[in-house]
Design a protein around this motif. Sequence first.
Motif, PDB file in Angstrom:
ATOM      1  N   ALA A  50       0.746  -1.313  -0.060  1.00 10.78           N
ATOM      2  CA  ALA A  50       0.212  -0.076  -0.042  1.00 10.78           C
ATOM      3  C   ALA A  50       0.881   1.207   0.102  1.00 10.78           C
ATOM      4  O   ALA A  50       0.631   2.364  -0.649  1.00 10.78           O
ATOM      5  CB  ALA A  50      -0.868  -0.057   1.297  1.00 10.78           C
ATOM      6  N   VAL A  51       2.083   1.206   0.638  1.00 12.88           N
ATOM      7  CA  VAL A  51       3.056   2.330   0.797  1.00 12.88           C
ATOM      8  C   VAL A  51       3.486   2.647  -0.670  1.00 12.88           C
ATOM      9  O   VAL A  51       3.641   3.848  -1.125  1.00 12.88           O
ATOM     10  CB  VAL A  51       4.050   2.011   1.831  1.00 12.88           C
ATOM     11  CG1 VAL A  51       5.041   3.146   1.811  1.00 12.88           C
ATOM     12  CG2 VAL A  51       3.402   2.165   3.198  1.00 12.88           C
ATOM     13  N   LEU A  52       4.033   1.475  -1.289  1.00 17.70           N
ATOM     14  CA  LEU A  52       4.440   1.791  -2.533  1.00 17.70           C
ATOM     15  C   LEU A  52       3.479   2.005  -3.774  1.00 17.70           C
ATOM     16  O   LEU A  52       4.156   2.826  -4.514  1.00 17.70           O
ATOM     17  CB  LEU A  52       5.314   0.242  -3.008  1.00 17.70           C
ATOM     18  CG  LEU A  52       6.417  -0.217  -2.267  1.00 17.70           C
ATOM     19  CD1 LEU A  52       6.951  -1.496  -2.388  1.00 17.70           C
ATOM     20  CD2 LEU A  52       7.637   0.591  -2.444  1.00 17.70           C
ATOM     21  N   ASN A  53       2.308   1.564  -3.426  1.00 21.94           N
ATOM     22  CA  ASN A  53       1.282   2.018  -4.475  1.00 21.94           C
ATOM     23  C   ASN A  53       1.220   3.735  -4.501  1.00 21.94           C
ATOM     24  O   ASN A  53       0.872   4.104  -5.507  1.00 21.94           O
ATOM     25  CB  ASN A  53      -0.043   1.355  -4.109  1.00 21.94           C
ATOM     26  CG  ASN A  53      -0.968   1.699  -4.942  1.00 21.94           C
ATOM     27  OD1 ASN A  53      -0.972   1.712  -6.191  1.00 21.94           O
ATOM     28  ND2 ASN A  53      -2.218   2.199  -4.377  1.00 21.94           N
ATOM     29  N   LEU A  54       1.007   4.038  -2.992  1.00 23.66           N
ATOM     30  CA  LEU A  54       0.688   5.390  -3.073  1.00 23.66           C
ATOM     31  C   LEU A  54       2.013   6.263  -3.333  1.00 23.66           C
ATOM     32  O   LEU A  54       1.738   7.256  -3.604  1.00 23.66           O
ATOM     33  CB  LEU A  54       0.068   5.664  -1.544  1.00 23.66           C
ATOM     34  CG  LEU A  54      -0.231   7.134  -1.154  1.00 23.66           C
ATOM     35  CD1 LEU A  54      -1.216   7.623  -2.131  1.00 23.66           C
ATOM     36  CD2 LEU A  54      -0.322   7.371   0.173  1.00 23.66           C
ATOM     37  N   LEU A  55       3.210   5.823  -3.105  1.00 30.33           N
ATOM     38  CA  LEU A  55       4.149   6.378  -3.678  1.00 30.33           C
ATOM     39  C   LEU A  55       4.528   6.568  -5.147  1.00 30.33           C
ATOM     40  O   LEU A  55       4.703   7.540  -5.407  1.00 30.33           O
ATOM     41  CB  LEU A  55       5.599   5.629  -3.192  1.00 30.33           C
ATOM     42  CG  LEU A  55       7.026   6.086  -3.445  1.00 30.33           C
ATOM     43  CD1 LEU A  55       7.113   7.558  -3.168  1.00 30.33           C
ATOM     44  CD2 LEU A  55       7.928   5.303  -2.962  1.00 30.33           C
ATOM     45  N   GLY A  56       3.892   5.499  -5.788  1.00 30.69           N
ATOM     46  CA  GLY A  56       3.978   5.290  -7.301  1.00 30.69           C
ATOM     47  C   GLY A  56       2.894   6.473  -7.641  1.00 30.69           C
ATOM     48  O   GLY A  56       3.292   7.211  -8.629  1.00 30.69           O
ATOM     49  N   VAL A  57       1.786   6.698  -7.141  1.00 28.83           N
ATOM     50  CA  VAL A  57       0.695   7.667  -7.576  1.00 28.83           C
ATOM     51  C   VAL A  57       1.323   9.070  -7.080  1.00 28.83           C
ATOM     52  O   VAL A  57       1.212   9.942  -8.110  1.00 28.83           O
ATOM     53  CB  VAL A  57      -0.627   7.353  -6.766  1.00 28.83           C
ATOM     54  CG1 VAL A  57      -1.647   8.709  -7.072  1.00 28.83           C
ATOM     55  CG2 VAL A  57      -1.261   6.140  -7.092  1.00 28.83           C
ATOM     56  N   CYS A  58       1.931   9.284  -6.150  1.00 27.90           N
ATOM     57  CA  CYS A  58       2.380  10.673  -5.753  1.00 27.90           C
ATOM     58  C   CYS A  58       3.531  10.917  -6.698  1.00 27.90           C
ATOM     59  O   CYS A  58       3.794  12.300  -7.071  1.00 27.90           O
ATOM     60  CB  CYS A  58       2.856  10.554  -4.335  1.00 27.90           C
ATOM     61  SG  CYS A  58       1.264  10.635  -3.144  1.00 27.90           S
ATOM     62  N   LEU A  59       4.506   9.873  -7.134  1.00 29.36           N
ATOM     63  CA  LEU A  59       5.488  10.336  -8.022  1.00 29.36           C
ATOM     64  C   LEU A  59       5.071  10.663  -9.274  1.00 29.36           C
ATOM     65  O   LEU A  59       5.484  11.616  -9.889  1.00 29.36           O
ATOM     66  CB  LEU A  59       6.621   9.064  -7.847  1.00 29.36           C
ATOM     67  CG  LEU A  59       7.515   8.794  -7.001  1.00 29.36           C
ATOM     68  CD1 LEU A  59       7.981   7.221  -6.882  1.00 29.36           C
ATOM     69  CD2 LEU A  59       8.606   9.860  -6.798  1.00 29.36           C
ATOM     70  N   HIS A  60       4.082   9.786  -9.716  1.00 35.60           N
ATOM     71  CA  HIS A  60       3.387  10.468 -11.010  1.00 35.60           C
ATOM     72  C   HIS A  60       2.844  11.730 -10.938  1.00 35.60           C
ATOM     73  O   HIS A  60       3.059  12.529 -11.774  1.00 35.60           O
ATOM     74  CB  HIS A  60       2.277   9.509 -11.211  1.00 35.60           C
ATOM     75  CG  HIS A  60       1.558   9.447 -12.675  1.00 35.60           C
ATOM     76  ND1 HIS A  60       0.445   9.306 -12.840  1.00 35.60           N
ATOM     77  CD2 HIS A  60       2.304   9.951 -13.991  1.00 35.60           C
ATOM     78  CE1 HIS A  60       0.309   9.513 -14.232  1.00 35.60           C
ATOM     79  NE2 HIS A  60       1.066   9.900 -14.658  1.00 35.60           N
ATOM     80  N   ALA A  61       2.383  12.100  -9.860  1.00 35.07           N
ATOM     81  CA  ALA A  61       1.688  13.366  -9.752  1.00 35.07           C
ATOM     82  C   ALA A  61       2.756  14.474  -9.733  1.00 35.07           C
ATOM     83  O   ALA A  61       2.787  15.661 -10.196  1.00 35.07           O
ATOM     84  CB  ALA A  61       0.913  13.686  -8.264  1.00 35.07           C
ATOM     85  N   ALA A  62       4.257  14.143  -9.197  1.00 35.23           N
ATOM     86  CA  ALA A  62       5.062  15.089  -9.377  1.00 35.23           C
ATOM     87  C   ALA A  62       5.927  15.058 -10.642  1.00 35.23           C
ATOM     88  O   ALA A  62       6.881  15.758 -10.532  1.00 35.23           O
ATOM     89  CB  ALA A  62       6.117  14.608  -8.217  1.00 35.23           C
ATOM     90  N   GLY A  63       5.237  14.235 -11.633  1.00 32.17           N
ATOM     91  CA  GLY A  63       5.850  14.290 -12.943  1.00 32.17           C
ATOM     92  C   GLY A  63       7.171  13.103 -13.042  1.00 32.17           C
ATOM     93  O   GLY A  63       7.801  13.275 -14.054  1.00 32.17           O
ATOM     94  N   GLN A  64       7.495  12.397 -12.198  1.00 32.67           N
ATOM     95  CA  GLN A  64       8.409  11.392 -11.964  1.00 32.67           C
ATOM     96  C   GLN A  64       8.099  10.223 -12.394  1.00 32.67           C
ATOM     97  O   GLN A  64       7.519   9.128 -11.674  1.00 32.67           O
ATOM     98  CB  GLN A  64       9.028  11.281 -10.892  1.00 32.67           C
ATOM     99  CG  GLN A  64       9.627  12.703 -10.152  1.00 32.67           C
ATOM    100  CD  GLN A  64      10.286  12.536  -8.788  1.00 32.67           C
ATOM    101  OE1 GLN A  64      11.112  11.746  -8.509  1.00 32.67           O
ATOM    102  NE2 GLN A  64       9.784  13.397  -7.747  1.00 32.67           N
ATOM    103  N   THR A  65       7.699   9.917 -13.768  1.00 32.45           N
ATOM    104  CA  THR A  65       7.000   8.861 -14.412  1.00 32.45           C
ATOM    105  C   THR A  65       7.515   7.743 -14.224  1.00 32.45           C
ATOM    106  O   THR A  65       7.019   6.445 -13.729  1.00 32.45           O
ATOM    107  CB  THR A  65       6.653   9.234 -15.885  1.00 32.45           C
ATOM    108  OG1 THR A  65       5.862  10.403 -15.787  1.00 32.45           O
ATOM    109  CG2 THR A  65       5.683   7.949 -16.223  1.00 32.45           C
ATOM    110  N   ASP A  66       8.899   7.397 -14.613  1.00 30.46           N
ATOM    111  CA  ASP A  66       9.819   6.346 -14.424  1.00 30.46           C
ATOM    112  C   ASP A  66       9.790   5.773 -13.067  1.00 30.46           C
ATOM    113  O   ASP A  66       9.708   4.565 -12.963  1.00 30.46           O
ATOM    114  CB  ASP A  66      11.139   6.476 -15.142  1.00 30.46           C
ATOM    115  CG  ASP A  66      11.497   6.564 -16.604  1.00 30.46           C
ATOM    116  OD1 ASP A  66      10.039   6.293 -17.328  1.00 30.46           O
ATOM    117  OD2 ASP A  66      12.018   7.292 -16.849  1.00 30.46           O
ATOM    118  N   GLU A  67      10.163   6.547 -12.034  1.00 28.65           N
ATOM    119  CA  GLU A  67      10.107   6.461 -10.793  1.00 28.65           C
ATOM    120  C   GLU A  67       8.770   5.879 -10.106  1.00 28.65           C
ATOM    121  O   GLU A  67       8.840   4.754  -9.496  1.00 28.65           O
ATOM    122  CB  GLU A  67      10.463   7.547  -9.816  1.00 28.65           C
ATOM    123  CG  GLU A  67      11.989   7.747 -10.000  1.00 28.65           C
ATOM    124  CD  GLU A  67      12.125   8.844 -11.259  1.00 28.65           C
ATOM    125  OE1 GLU A  67      11.161   9.088 -12.060  1.00 28.65           O
ATOM    126  OE2 GLU A  67      13.279   9.547 -11.285  1.00 28.65           O
TER     127      GLU A  67
END
Length: 600
Positions: free
Chosen positions: A36-53
């Motif tokens: 769940a932590v990694l999923n939310l991290l992925g969503v927030c990274l996407h929101a920050a424009g860090q698509t690959d991460e």
Amino acid sequence: MENAFETALGLYRAGRGAEAVAMLRALADHRPGEPAVLNLLGVCLHAAGQTDEAGTALRAALALAPDHAEALLNLAALRNGAGRRSAAAACLRRLLVLDPGLRDGLRLLGATLSEMGDLDGAEAVLRRVARLVPDGIEERFNLAATLCQTGAPDRAIRALRQAIALRPEGAFAYGLLGACCLRAGDLDAAEAAYARALRLDPAAADARHGRVRVARYRATARAARSGAGPDGLALRGAFATASGYSHMARRLIEALRRRRIPLEILGLLADERWPFEPLDRPVRARALLNVLIPMAVERVPGLPTVTFTMFEGHPIPPSWLVHSRSSDVVVVPTRASRRAWIARGFPEARLRLCPLGIDPESGDGAPLHLTLPDGRPVAEIPYRFLNVSDFIPRKNVDGLLRVWLRATDRRDPACLILKLAIGGRPHGRTELADLVRRGEAATGRRLAQAAPILLVDAVLDEARMNGLYRAATHYWSLSHGEGWDLPMATAGALGLGLIAPRHTAYLDYLHDGIAHLIPAGTAPATRPYEDEPWAPFHGLDWWQPDEEAAVAALQAVIRKGAALPSAADHLRRHFTWDQSAATLLTILGGLGLAPRPEGA
């Protein structure tokens, strides 16, 4: 750390996901086994424009919990946004195995399949969604919009009426309904739909244009029934645009008028005007000739529908077959197109063959003055290769660049003039630069090591286009498939040396004695450097020219002075627009639909 996840989740829900990234990274390091932590991290990274991460985090979440529904949905959305639609669809199918009734997953899968060009697959998924949510307005409308592309008009009309019943105030839906009714030839229903759309939104341009077409078609049908005046022909085409179909329509109109055939010209929208003489008055039309792709064909009650069209691959897509069935006769310019319709199941008896013409009529026009990026006049370069293409995967610009990088050296007495239609694409030059970088990586050669390339992306009128042809010595194509390729035919008629793949239209007007034909095999139609299907050719193969043979052909010209007899005499004698118009009239005559010249 106990409240860190809830704090990060609150930031994300407040639209401040980028601020939560550092907090979630620390939490993931402290508690590495929580998807769940990694999923939310992925969503927030996407929101920050860090698509690959973001993708890395979401994949890590799924490695820990392969059935994590939110991570699957988020990874699918991420891949979809990156254009990796096949991978997105795979995520969504996996998700729907876990939860077959997941509404968001089904809707996203339907949209993804539609964007991939898998219209039949999209229709099946969207029907499933509509069954799950019988009162879902968006679900019904998405299904209706897909059926407008894939199905016969009556199926799309039923779905649109169901969507409108749920939301009767939508002007766009009424406009789409009007278009489907026009395809079915139901002028009364189309008029009612367009009128309703304009009452809801007086500025709705599609509805306004649709009502104009309804009025024109009514007048055309009345004139055809009148029995007064000479028999003529109604012709509908996109003659006012810059497309290949527009050029084809203009040339056919000009050639038919030289034969004094009474014509009523209907534009794509119907309020366009033929600029040279008034041709918008109804004639006693024997048929409606659509110079358009099958999906754009509309019917006039009481008139046979003849469609002059073409396709570049094999066979035609399923949706083309469905829409072609609304035409009484389909006319194609090449044997390859004829085979493509037959292979999909279109009746052979309703197909006719009519080659197109060429455009060498500018006579002694002067070459266009061009300058290379280093300041040298193009006219000083002995071997000047031209390619004129839309910037789309089918034109194989990536293959052209690879072959040019491999075949040429900066010291060679050669240049490539690349005329690409990228002016209307906001990121066209960026996309081309990316294609160049990929070509350099694929060949191990830098652009600076090859002979120079001059990009021409300005819109040129016909006189300047002929000047562009005259600025070159050779015309070269590595296309994956052609319905005709007017630039190649025109270049040959103007005396340029020709290098073309051995496939589709090229085999109808070229042969080994007048052109260098490059061997070509077949391969799945995908986007450059990707396994993703190119949407218009989803599920189809196209032709892959042999790049080794293309390299050898270029080097034979540049370094050995290899020459072929000119194609000009052959093309000028056998492929003119007057001959094309004569063949078309013969076809109509064989169907009992021949118009009579004025004064005959």
